[in-house]
Design an enzyme around this catalytic site. Structure first.
Site, PDB file in Angstrom:
ATOM      1  N   HIS A   1       0.866  -1.184   0.000  1.00  0.00           N
ATOM      2  CA  HIS A   1       0.000   0.000   0.000  1.00  0.00           C
ATOM      3  C   HIS A   1       0.902   1.233   0.000  1.00  0.00           C
ATOM      4  O   HIS A   1       1.740   1.398   0.876  1.00  0.00           O
ATOM      5  CB  HIS A   1      -0.873  -0.017   1.269  1.00  0.00           C
ATOM      6  CG  HIS A   1      -1.848   1.101   1.362  1.00  0.00           C
ATOM      7  ND1 HIS A   1      -3.188   0.959   1.072  1.00  0.00           N
ATOM      8  CD2 HIS A   1      -1.684   2.396   1.703  1.00  0.00           C
ATOM      9  CE1 HIS A   1      -3.807   2.111   1.248  1.00  0.00           C
ATOM     10  NE2 HIS A   1      -2.913   3.007   1.623  1.00  0.00           N
TER      11      HIS A   1
ATOM     12  N   HIS B   1      -7.486  12.566  13.128  1.00  0.00           N
ATOM     13  CA  HIS B   1      -6.439  11.813  13.805  1.00  0.00           C
ATOM     14  C   HIS B   1      -5.240  12.745  13.881  1.00  0.00           C
ATOM     15  O   HIS B   1      -4.584  13.020  12.871  1.00  0.00           O
ATOM     16  CB  HIS B   1      -6.132  10.518  13.049  1.00  0.00           C
ATOM     17  CG  HIS B   1      -7.356   9.663  12.862  1.00  0.00           C
ATOM     18  ND1 HIS B   1      -7.863   9.336  11.638  1.00  0.00           N
ATOM     19  CD2 HIS B   1      -8.195   9.129  13.780  1.00  0.00           C
ATOM     20  CE1 HIS B   1      -8.957   8.606  11.799  1.00  0.00           C
ATOM     21  NE2 HIS B   1      -9.178   8.463  13.082  1.00  0.00           N
TER      22      HIS B   1
HETATM   23 FE   LIG Z   1      -4.211   8.145   8.553  1.00  0.00          FE
END
Ligand SMILES: [Fe+2]
Length: 440
Positions: free
Chosen positions: A293, A366
């Site tokens: 990824h 986040h």
């Molecule tokens: Fe993230």
């Protein structure tokens, strides 16, 4: 002279010229003793005069009246406590945050694009030109005879619900959901709502302008291609003896001044400081065609650079429809802790990294070094799936405002909006140990 007002010039930060009347731009100089059609010449500077030539942004506007013709400003009460441009005293939290969809205007609530702005999070301070703010807008009223300019920074506007019909000093722009629009500091505009109520996200940067990311080994093509950014063509209103309001956001406070004519009276302009829009469906996606990824920087549409090479004040990143073909790979976003803050929103559809709770019109944050990643259901499914070339994210568009700064959250964002999901942290509670010391 154009008959369709929604006509666009192609190219990113190009030097454009645009005339709504033939030969309305002065030839060969910016400030002739007398301008064509008896227009006034006015420069709008987007950068200090003396920045390196490659960074210089400015436009010359040829208008019926100079923009200085207005009455004094006074504070505009509506919505003033909803905005913030200095985050020294905002809430700080290292917790994972997720918001249910922010409200469209409620029954009895009348808000336009300006009075419906609400700051959610940010960092730094507009006065010292360092940092950013993240806003949600919601509106159900046309601005009609009200115009707005932001003295604090550039707005990157991400419509989520409803089109925005934006009249700017440079011309008219129609922005759909799944398109974005950038309106830089100082530019005057007014927003109408052809589809009724609207909702969306805004990334405001205080100290620099958005630019296309460098492509490195990718080469000259790919990601967001410059030709797909479009800037409006000159369009003007010759409206006298109309009462207009000019609203400005100035260090996070709204002020209003009256003037007796339309501010959209620019007959011709030239320069490279002008608003633009971009259709996210045109993004040319780059990804791994072998394994693993790849970091989400491959999805950067626009970046606002800091003074440190490779470090952004803010990146605007999307997760568009694409093929996933990686072999022997956990394909969804990996577990991670990031030295950047990640504020995500969803324009439409379902985000691949979560099984629920992250909805169109909602958001998540986040913050710096706050761990996050796929929930247990996504982890289990992606760990055991038989890997074939598959389409990913069809019918969806998630995006991220990613910043190297630590984000603080406003009182509205953490409390007053009443959308924070208290149980978000439980998304990861089901991730139990699957460790076996005897596994070969
Ligand atoms: Fe993230």
């Amino acid at each position: 002279m154009t008959t369709d007002p929604y006509q666009y010039l192609e190219g990113f930060h190009n030097h454009h010229t645009s005339e709504a009347l033939p030969d309305s731009l002065p030839k060969g100089q910016n400030t002739p003793q007398k301008c064509p059609y008896n227009l006034y010449a006015e420069q709008l500077s987007g950068t200090a005069f003396t920045v390196p030539r490659t960074h210089n942004q400015r436009s010359w506007l040829y208008r019926i009246r100079p923009s200085v013709v207005h009455e004094p400003f006074s504070p505009l009460q509506a919505g003033t406590d909803a905005l913030l441009s200095n985050f020294a005293n905002a809430h700080i939290t290292p917790n994972q945050l997720r918001w249910d969809p922010f409200d469209l205007p409620q029954d009895g609530e009348e808000v336009d694009f300006v009075t419906g702005l609400r700051t959610v999070a940010g960092a730094g301070d507009a006065a010292t030109r360092n940092g950013l703010a993240i806003h949600i807008y919601h509106a159900n009223q046309n601005m009609s005879k009200r115009a707005f300019y932001n003295a604090d920074g550039d707005f990157l506007i991400v419509p989520q619900h409803g089109r925005l019909d934006i009249t700017t000093e440079f011309g008219k722009i129609m922005v759909h959901p799944n398109e974005i629009c950038v309106i830089q500091r100082g530019i005057r505009y007014s927003v109408d709502l052809p589809d009724g109520p609207v909702r969306g996200y805004i990334l405001e940067v205080f100290g620099a302008h958005y630019e296309l990311p460098d492509l490195g080994p990718i080469g000259a093509n790919g990601l967001a291609n410059p030709r797909d950014f479009v800037t409006p063509q000159a369009y003007y209103e010759d409206a006298d003896n109309e009462e207009w309001q000019m609203v400005t956001k100035f260090l996070g406070k709204l002020f209003v001044a009256k003037q007796n004519h339309s501010p959209f009276d620019v007959v011709a302009w030239h320069g490279n400081y002008a608003p633009y829009k971009y259709d996210l469906a045109k993004f040319c996606v780059i990804n791994s065609v072998s394994y693993d990824h790849i970091d989400p920087s491959i999805f950067t549409v626009l970046t606002c650079k800091s003074d440190t090479v490779g470090v952004a004040i803010a990146d605007f990143v999307i997760f568009p429809p694409r093929w996933a073909v990686q072999e022997n790979t956990f394909r969804p976003p990996y577990f991670h802790r990031n030295c950047m803050s990640e504020f995500m929103g969803l324009i439409l559809g379902d985000y691949e990294g979560k099984t629920g709770g992250f909805q169109p019109g909602g958001a998540s944050l986040h913050n710096i070094m706050t761990p996050h990643g796929p929930d247990a259901a996504v982890f289990q499914k992606a760990s055991t799936a038989e890997l074939q070339p598959v389409r990913v994210a069809d019918g969806t568009q998630a995006f991220m405002f990613e910043t190297s700064l630590t984000l603080s959250v406003t009182e509205w964002g953490l409390v007053k909006c009443n959308k924070v999901q208290p149980d978000y942290w439980k998304s990861w509670r089901a991730l139990e140990s699957q460790f076996s010391a005897t596994q070969i």
